[in-house]
Design a protein around this motif. Structure first.
Motif, PDB file in Angstrom:
ATOM      1  N   ASN A  57     -10.957   5.219 -10.815  1.00 40.49           N
ATOM      2  CA  ASN A  57      -9.854   4.494 -11.428  1.00 40.49           C
ATOM      3  C   ASN A  57      -8.722   4.227 -10.451  1.00 40.49           C
ATOM      4  O   ASN A  57      -8.126   3.140 -10.444  1.00 40.49           O
ATOM      5  N   ILE A  58      -8.402   5.215  -9.608  1.00 37.02           N
ATOM      6  CA  ILE A  58      -7.342   5.011  -8.618  1.00 37.02           C
ATOM      7  C   ILE A  58      -7.753   3.950  -7.602  1.00 37.02           C
ATOM      8  O   ILE A  58      -6.946   3.094  -7.218  1.00 37.02           O
ATOM      9  N   ILE A  59      -9.021   3.982  -7.185  1.00 40.82           N
ATOM     10  CA  ILE A  59      -9.492   2.960  -6.239  1.00 40.82           C
ATOM     11  C   ILE A  59      -9.357   1.574  -6.868  1.00 40.82           C
ATOM     12  O   ILE A  59      -8.902   0.620  -6.220  1.00 40.82           O
ATOM     13  N   GLY A  60      -9.759   1.463  -8.146  1.00 38.30           N
ATOM     14  CA  GLY A  60      -9.624   0.170  -8.818  1.00 38.30           C
ATOM     15  C   GLY A  60      -8.184  -0.305  -8.869  1.00 38.30           C
ATOM     16  O   GLY A  60      -7.896  -1.482  -8.636  1.00 38.30           O
ATOM     17  N   LEU A  61      -7.273   0.608  -9.134  1.00 40.14           N
ATOM     18  CA  LEU A  61      -5.853   0.248  -9.180  1.00 40.14           C
ATOM     19  C   LEU A  61      -5.303  -0.089  -7.806  1.00 40.14           C
ATOM     20  O   LEU A  61      -4.474  -0.990  -7.660  1.00 40.14           O
ATOM     21  N   LEU A  62      -5.763   0.629  -6.773  1.00 38.60           N
ATOM     22  CA  LEU A  62      -5.320   0.320  -5.415  1.00 38.60           C
ATOM     23  C   LEU A  62      -5.771  -1.077  -4.998  1.00 38.60           C
ATOM     24  O   LEU A  62      -5.007  -1.840  -4.404  1.00 38.60           O
ATOM     25  N   VAL A  63      -7.019  -1.418  -5.331  1.00 37.68           N
ATOM     26  CA  VAL A  63      -7.518  -2.758  -5.004  1.00 37.68           C
ATOM     27  C   VAL A  63      -6.677  -3.813  -5.719  1.00 37.68           C
ATOM     28  O   VAL A  63      -6.236  -4.798  -5.119  1.00 37.68           O
ATOM     29  N   ALA A  64      -6.448  -3.599  -7.022  1.00 33.25           N
ATOM     30  CA  ALA A  64      -5.702  -4.582  -7.818  1.00 33.25           C
ATOM     31  C   ALA A  64      -4.255  -4.709  -7.366  1.00 33.25           C
ATOM     32  O   ALA A  64      -3.701  -5.809  -7.315  1.00 33.25           O
ATOM     33  N   PHE A  72       0.836  -1.208   0.000  1.00 33.60           N
ATOM     34  CA  PHE A  72       0.000   0.000   0.000  1.00 33.60           C
ATOM     35  C   PHE A  72       0.867   1.254   0.000  1.00 33.60           C
ATOM     36  O   PHE A  72       0.587   2.220  -0.723  1.00 33.60           O
ATOM     37  N   ASP A  73       1.934   1.247   0.793  1.00 31.09           N
ATOM     38  CA  ASP A  73       2.853   2.394   0.801  1.00 31.09           C
ATOM     39  C   ASP A  73       3.428   2.629  -0.596  1.00 31.09           C
ATOM     40  O   ASP A  73       3.532   3.776  -1.052  1.00 31.09           O
ATOM     41  N   LEU A  74       3.803   1.546  -1.255  1.00 33.73           N
ATOM     42  CA  LEU A  74       4.391   1.661  -2.586  1.00 33.73           C
ATOM     43  C   LEU A  74       3.374   2.205  -3.595  1.00 33.73           C
ATOM     44  O   LEU A  74       3.701   3.075  -4.408  1.00 33.73           O
ATOM     45  N   ALA A  75       2.130   1.714  -3.521  1.00 32.07           N
ATOM     46  CA  ALA A  75       1.098   2.194  -4.438  1.00 32.07           C
ATOM     47  C   ALA A  75       0.852   3.688  -4.235  1.00 32.07           C
ATOM     48  O   ALA A  75       0.717   4.438  -5.206  1.00 32.07           O
ATOM     49  N   CYS A  76       0.806   4.137  -2.983  1.00 31.46           N
ATOM     50  CA  CYS A  76       0.601   5.564  -2.707  1.00 31.46           C
ATOM     51  C   CYS A  76       1.733   6.407  -3.279  1.00 31.46           C
ATOM     52  O   CYS A  76       1.516   7.488  -3.835  1.00 31.46           O
ATOM     53  N   LYS A  77       2.947   5.893  -3.161  1.00 34.62           N
ATOM     54  CA  LYS A  77       4.113   6.633  -3.658  1.00 34.62           C
ATOM     55  C   LYS A  77       4.141   6.684  -5.187  1.00 34.62           C
ATOM     56  O   LYS A  77       4.318   7.745  -5.794  1.00 34.62           O
ATOM     57  N   LEU A  78       3.931   5.536  -5.826  1.00 31.35           N
ATOM     58  CA  LEU A  78       4.033   5.476  -7.278  1.00 31.35           C
ATOM     59  C   LEU A  78       2.832   6.102  -7.977  1.00 31.35           C
ATOM     60  O   LEU A  78       2.976   6.757  -9.003  1.00 31.35           O
ATOM     61  N   PHE A  79       1.652   5.905  -7.435  1.00 24.38           N
ATOM     62  CA  PHE A  79       0.446   6.406  -8.101  1.00 24.38           C
ATOM     63  C   PHE A  79       0.197   7.881  -7.828  1.00 24.38           C
ATOM     64  O   PHE A  79      -0.277   8.611  -8.693  1.00 24.38           O
ATOM     65  N   GLU A 136       7.234  -6.104  -8.273  1.00 22.93           N
ATOM     66  CA  GLU A 136       7.083  -5.887  -6.838  1.00 22.93           C
ATOM     67  C   GLU A 136       7.433  -7.140  -6.040  1.00 22.93           C
ATOM     68  O   GLU A 136       8.125  -7.072  -5.016  1.00 22.93           O
ATOM     69  N   VAL A 137       6.979  -8.295  -6.496  1.00 24.20           N
ATOM     70  CA  VAL A 137       7.273  -9.555  -5.799  1.00 24.20           C
ATOM     71  C   VAL A 137       8.769  -9.839  -5.814  1.00 24.20           C
ATOM     72  O   VAL A 137       9.371 -10.181  -4.772  1.00 24.20           O
ATOM     73  N   LEU A 138       9.415  -9.698  -6.967  1.00 17.30           N
ATOM     74  CA  LEU A 138      10.837 -10.025  -7.070  1.00 17.30           C
ATOM     75  C   LEU A 138      11.707  -9.055  -6.278  1.00 17.30           C
ATOM     76  O   LEU A 138      12.690  -9.471  -5.631  1.00 17.30           O
ATOM     77  N   VAL A 139      11.375  -7.774  -6.303  1.00 26.52           N
ATOM     78  CA  VAL A 139      12.154  -6.795  -5.533  1.00 26.52           C
ATOM     79  C   VAL A 139      12.046  -7.086  -4.038  1.00 26.52           C
ATOM     80  O   VAL A 139      13.041  -7.009  -3.303  1.00 26.52           O
ATOM     81  N   PHE A 140      10.852  -7.443  -3.590  1.00 27.10           N
ATOM     82  CA  PHE A 140      10.679  -7.735  -2.163  1.00 27.10           C
ATOM     83  C   PHE A 140      11.395  -9.029  -1.788  1.00 27.10           C
ATOM     84  O   PHE A 140      12.033  -9.110  -0.732  1.00 27.10           O
ATOM     85  N   MET A 141      11.296 -10.057  -2.647  1.00 24.89           N
ATOM     86  CA  MET A 141      12.036 -11.303  -2.398  1.00 24.89           C
ATOM     87  C   MET A 141      13.523 -11.012  -2.231  1.00 24.89           C
ATOM     88  O   MET A 141      14.174 -11.512  -1.302  1.00 24.89           O
ATOM     89  N   TYR A 142      14.078 -10.227  -3.139  1.00 29.21           N
ATOM     90  CA  TYR A 142      15.497  -9.876  -3.116  1.00 29.21           C
ATOM     91  C   TYR A 142      15.896  -9.265  -1.782  1.00 29.21           C
ATOM     92  O   TYR A 142      16.901  -9.662  -1.164  1.00 29.21           O
ATOM     93  N   ASN A 143      15.116  -8.317  -1.307  1.00 31.05           N
ATOM     94  CA  ASN A 143      15.470  -7.601  -0.083  1.00 31.05           C
ATOM     95  C   ASN A 143      15.298  -8.430   1.182  1.00 31.05           C
ATOM     96  O   ASN A 143      16.036  -8.241   2.147  1.00 31.05           O
ATOM     97  N   VAL A 144      14.364  -9.361   1.172  1.00 28.64           N
ATOM     98  CA  VAL A 144      14.191 -10.227   2.346  1.00 28.64           C
ATOM     99  C   VAL A 144      15.233 -11.338   2.348  1.00 28.64           C
ATOM    100  O   VAL A 144      15.921 -11.572   3.352  1.00 28.64           O
ATOM    101  N   VAL A 145      15.377 -12.021   1.214  1.00 30.89           N
ATOM    102  CA  VAL A 145      16.233 -13.210   1.157  1.00 30.89           C
ATOM    103  C   VAL A 145      17.697 -12.873   1.399  1.00 30.89           C
ATOM    104  O   VAL A 145      18.418 -13.643   2.061  1.00 30.89           O
ATOM    105  N   LYS A 146      18.167 -11.736   0.897  1.00 32.76           N
ATOM    106  CA  LYS A 146      19.596 -11.434   1.070  1.00 32.76           C
ATOM    107  C   LYS A 146      19.921 -11.034   2.514  1.00 32.76           C
ATOM    108  O   LYS A 146      21.093 -10.993   2.886  1.00 32.76           O
ATOM    109  N   ARG A 147      18.895 -10.790   3.326  1.00 34.17           N
ATOM    110  CA  ARG A 147      19.120 -10.418   4.727  1.00 34.17           C
ATOM    111  C   ARG A 147      18.794 -11.529   5.722  1.00 34.17           C
ATOM    112  O   ARG A 147      19.435 -11.656   6.751  1.00 34.17           O
TER     113      ARG A 147
END
Length: 478
Positions: free
Chosen positions: A283-290, A182-189, A436-447
């Protein structure tokens, strides 16, 4: 569990009212008999249909049992007050995906539209209020445009891990995944980064996502009542954001969009008209849900499988550390790094196959047509469901086994792996979710290496699969 039962069994309190509909039920049944070649199946109880069965059994069991009982191709039921045909298997998926805008059109349940959209738009067809009618949405979410998001995703993921994960020996993955997405969506959108401002949107938005798929009874204390109230608050906050941005852009005479919101304010339709503030909000609500509900679920279950399967984790760790070692200590990820995460993405796809974040999607028929020898009448609703193929041993041998190698080479046969749908209505955020999934995997797994606190934690199925205890894990820093 009690809360779940209250949400879905509340209609039983209203059961006596169903007898008022018996006349109409018998009439509809007579009409059905006069129609030839309707799909086999049952419409369940008057008014209630098979809603309770669907909710309590879960879509996987509901669909699997009826495929065995009625037809492996298509069967009929009644959900959310609508006659519905459930299309099954790769042929059913292919038929629906390739006939979009020909035989079928988009459809959401009325209850869902009431929770998400302004009242002025609830009675309109979904096509008229959908963000996807704007071709620029596909432009914004195409891979080339998303490349610029990768360093932002990586930077925010690093910050999130440092603040929410590193100070703790144990964390709950599910709520933290939701917070990050949600934080990322608020920042990017919308370029919103202030935590207090994000909270003003996040708190009511949680009410919306928690209740928009529950039984649509708008009484105090119900999840649906919370979704209606939350939707009003989200729309009010978004209108304020949109108006402030429009004023700011006018004063600065901005002609280029810095984010999705700015681009929406600048775009014109075929008639040269700007989008209205309500349209932009919808439209923003639809994108936030998705971007929020399904992506946070995908992230959660990828990490769940990495915590459960050390041999899978070790291969992901090896791949991600090779990327990390090729970069400077403060250098952010870029597109070329993502393209190297081939095994990690196979793991993510297998996780999405085993535990799909979204169950399927609805459509509405715009004309009578025939499928698998059965007539689907105009006005019926249709539903495709991931479980007709994702857990079918015909297409995925040993379907409960976690095996990322299924996605090597040419991968699964067409129309069997469908977490993002297909055809003209394929989720335009597919690539956004992958990044988003791959970036988060990268940051969790390497730590960290992770260990589940509750090895047998149960999973509930609401709008998306939900770990009942939030998936707490113990963190073992490298």
């Amino acid at each position: 569990m009690m809360e779940l039962l209250i949400q879905y069994l509340l209609p039983l309190v209203l059961f006596p009212l169903s007898f008022l509909a018996i006349f109409f039920f018998n009439k509809n049944r007579s009409d059905s008999k006069s129609s030839k070649n309707l799909p086999p199946g049952t419409t369940g109880w008057p008014m209630l249909g098979e809603n309770i069965n669907f909710a309590l059994e879960g879509s996987e069991k509901f669909v699997r049992d009826r495929m065995k009982k009625y037809s492996p191709d298509v069967f009929q039921t009644s959900l959310m007050g609508e006659k519905m045909a459930i299309f099954c298997g790769p042929q059913g998926n292919k038929f629906l995906f390739t006939n979009e805008n020909k035989l079928l059109t988009s459809w959401w349940p009325q209850s869902m539209k009431k929770a998400l959209l302004f009242p002025e738009f609830v009675e309109e067809s979904l096509k008229e209020v959908s963000a996807l009618k704007r071709s620029f949405m596909h432009e914004i979410l195409r891979p080339e445009a998303l490349k610029q998001y990768i360093p932002v995703m990586d930077s925010l993921a690093r910050q999130h891990i440092e603040q929410e994960w590193t100070p703790n020996n144990e964390v709950k993955v599910f709520p933290l995944s939701k917070k990050y997405t949600f934080d990322l969506a608020c920042k990017l959108f919308m370029s919103i980064e202030d935590p207090a401002h994000i909270k003003r949107l996040a708190d009511p938005f949680h009410l919306v996502t928690n209740g928009m798929f529950s039984v649509p009874i708008d009484l105090p204390g119900t999840a649906y009542n919370g979704a209606i109230k939350g939707g009003k608050m989200v729309r009010a906050e978004l209108l304020k954001i949109i108006r402030d941005r429009r004023k700011e852009m006018s004063e600065k005479q901005e002609t280029e969009g810095r984010d999705l919101l700015s681009k929406m304010l600048l775009v014109k339709d075929e008639e040269g008209k700007f989008m209205s503030e309500m349209e932009i909000s919808n439209n923003i609500i639809g994108l936030l849900v998705a971007s929020y509900e399904t992506t946070s679920s995908a992230v959660t279950f990828v990490l769940k499988h990495l915590a459960e399967l050390p041999h899978i984790y070790d291969q992901v760790y090896k791949e991600q550390m090779a990327i990390a070692k090729s970069k400077g200590p403060d250098e952010l990820l870029k597109w070329e790094d993502i393209e190297k995460m081939k095994y990690s993405w196979n793991v993510a796809r297998e996780s999405i196959r085993v535990t799909p974040p979204a169950q399927g999607a609805f459509r509405e028929t715009v004309t009578d047509f025939t499928f698998a020898g059965f007539t689907i009448p105009k006005g019926w609703k249709t539903f495709w469901n991931v479980y007709t193929t994702h857990k079918n041993p015909k297409y995925f041998p040993e379907p409960e086994k976690f095996d990322p190698s299924r996605f090597e080479g040419s991968g699964p046969m067409p129309y069997t792996f469908v977490p993002f749908g297909g055809g003209p209505r394929m989720c335009p955020g597919k690539e956004y979710a992958r990044l988003e999934v791959l970036v988060f995997m990268y940051n969790v797994v390497k730590r960290f290496k992770m260990e589940k606190v509750h090895p047998n934690e149960k999973i509930a199925f609401h709008a998306s699969p939900t770990p009942m205890k939030g998936l707490p894990v113990r963190l073992h820093p490298h």
